[in-house]
Design an enzyme around this catalytic site. Structure first.
Site, PDB file in Angstrom:
ATOM      1  N   ASN A   1      35.343  37.803  37.262  1.00 60.14           N
ATOM      2  CA  ASN A   1      34.882  38.397  36.010  1.00 60.14           C
ATOM      3  C   ASN A   1      33.370  38.129  35.907  1.00 60.14           C
ATOM      4  O   ASN A   1      32.784  37.505  36.802  1.00 60.14           O
ATOM      5  CB  ASN A   1      35.674  37.852  34.806  1.00 60.14           C
ATOM      6  CG  ASN A   1      35.581  36.335  34.677  1.00 60.14           C
ATOM      7  OD1 ASN A   1      34.563  35.728  34.993  1.00 60.14           O
ATOM      8  ND2 ASN A   1      36.656  35.712  34.203  1.00 60.14           N
TER       9      ASN A   1
ATOM     10  N   ASP B   1      45.389  38.458  37.493  1.00 61.01           N
ATOM     11  CA  ASP B   1      46.279  38.409  38.667  1.00 61.01           C
ATOM     12  C   ASP B   1      46.795  39.802  39.008  1.00 61.01           C
ATOM     13  O   ASP B   1      46.832  40.205  40.170  1.00 61.01           O
ATOM     14  CB  ASP B   1      47.481  37.494  38.385  1.00 61.01           C
ATOM     15  CG  ASP B   1      47.047  36.097  37.982  1.00 61.01           C
ATOM     16  OD1 ASP B   1      46.291  35.479  38.731  1.00 61.01           O
ATOM     17  OD2 ASP B   1      47.457  35.637  36.904  1.00 61.01           O
TER      18      ASP B   1
END
Length: 265
Positions: free
Chosen positions: A103, A188
């Site tokens: 991120n 995930d």
């Protein structure tokens, strides 16, 4: 997302032992390795050793690394793994990875550089390419989306070297509608689906990201809808109700209708 959890955490010795078993049976030939949340430096170092050995078995193996270290809340970033994992990711793991999915906060940690603008983000992705990976996707960011505040920006960059030695880089921006809830496991799911779609579209990051983000949207919309029904009118859904509706979204995961388009930069 839950207050309690039980069970054991796999350590590096146990991982090594499992791998030795695979090796003894001569089933240590893989096409892909995907790693995510890890809390232990020796475990992470063992993953690197195993990936390097697997790449000797199969030079075409693709290692997808989701360098899970932390995130931003209300603009402030913080790590939720021990700080000594950062140098291991930066110096050992990322250099052997082919695809990474940090991120914004994790991309900043890995490069030591803050991202304030899209230009910064592209330069950070170039820095990450220089560390090793051919494909870099910043899965979420707090950058201002051209479509407005209700959208979240993800950025992708795929660099490949042609037969004559010249490098070409494809860069994309994906804007997806924000969903007003906190989900656990979206990173995930993103990494796993990006692996699958880059396998199907190895030289088209745009299509791979469109399918990944569209499938995510289908899953999140189905989850929030179902959570609101379970919580009842006017109540805030809890962690159990916000469990991602993966099974119910099987068709959308396998063959997502493209509802989010990527822009080539």
């Amino acid at each position: 997302g839950y207050a309690h959890w039980k069970g054991q955490v796999l350590n590096s010795d146990e991982l090594h032992e499992l791998y030795e078993g695979l090796k003894l049976n001569k089933v240590n030939r893989y096409d892909y390795v995907l790693t995510g949340y890890t809390r232990d430096t020796s475990f992470l170092a063992m993953v690197v050793d195993i990936v390097q050995e697997l790449k000797q078995q199969n030079p075409n193996l693709v290692y997808v690394c989701d360098p899970v270290m932390g995130d931003k809340w209300n603009g402030e970033g913080s790590m939720y793994v021990p700080k000594d994992l950062l140098p291991v990711y930066r110096d050992k793991v990322v250099p052997v990875a082919d695809i990474i999915t940090p991120n914004q906060f994790e991309a900043e940690l890995l490069t030591g550089r803050k991202i304030y603008t899209e230009k910064d983000a592209l330069e950070v992705m170039d820095m990450l390419h220089a560390m090793g990976p051919e494909t870099v996707v910043i899965t979420s960011s707090d950058l201002q989306a051209p479509l407005g505040n209700d959208y979240l920006i993800a950025l992708g960059s795929h660099r490949k070297t042609k037969a004559d030695g010249t490098r070409i880089t494809q860069r994309i921006r994906v804007e997806s509608p924000k969903v007003d809830a906190v989900f656990v496991g979206t990173g995930d799911l993103f990494a796993a689906m990006l692996l699958a779609w880059t396998h199907k579209h190895p030289n088209n990051l745009k299509v791979a990201c469109e399918k990944t983000v569209s499938a995510m949207q289908h899953v999140l919309q189905r989850t929030i809808k179902s959570a609101k029904v379970q919580a009842g009118e006017g109540n805030k859904p809890n962690s159990a109700q916000l469990e991602l509706r993966m099974v119910q979204s099987k068709k959308d995961i396998e063959n997502p209708e493209i509802i989010v388009k990527a822009t080539v930069l």
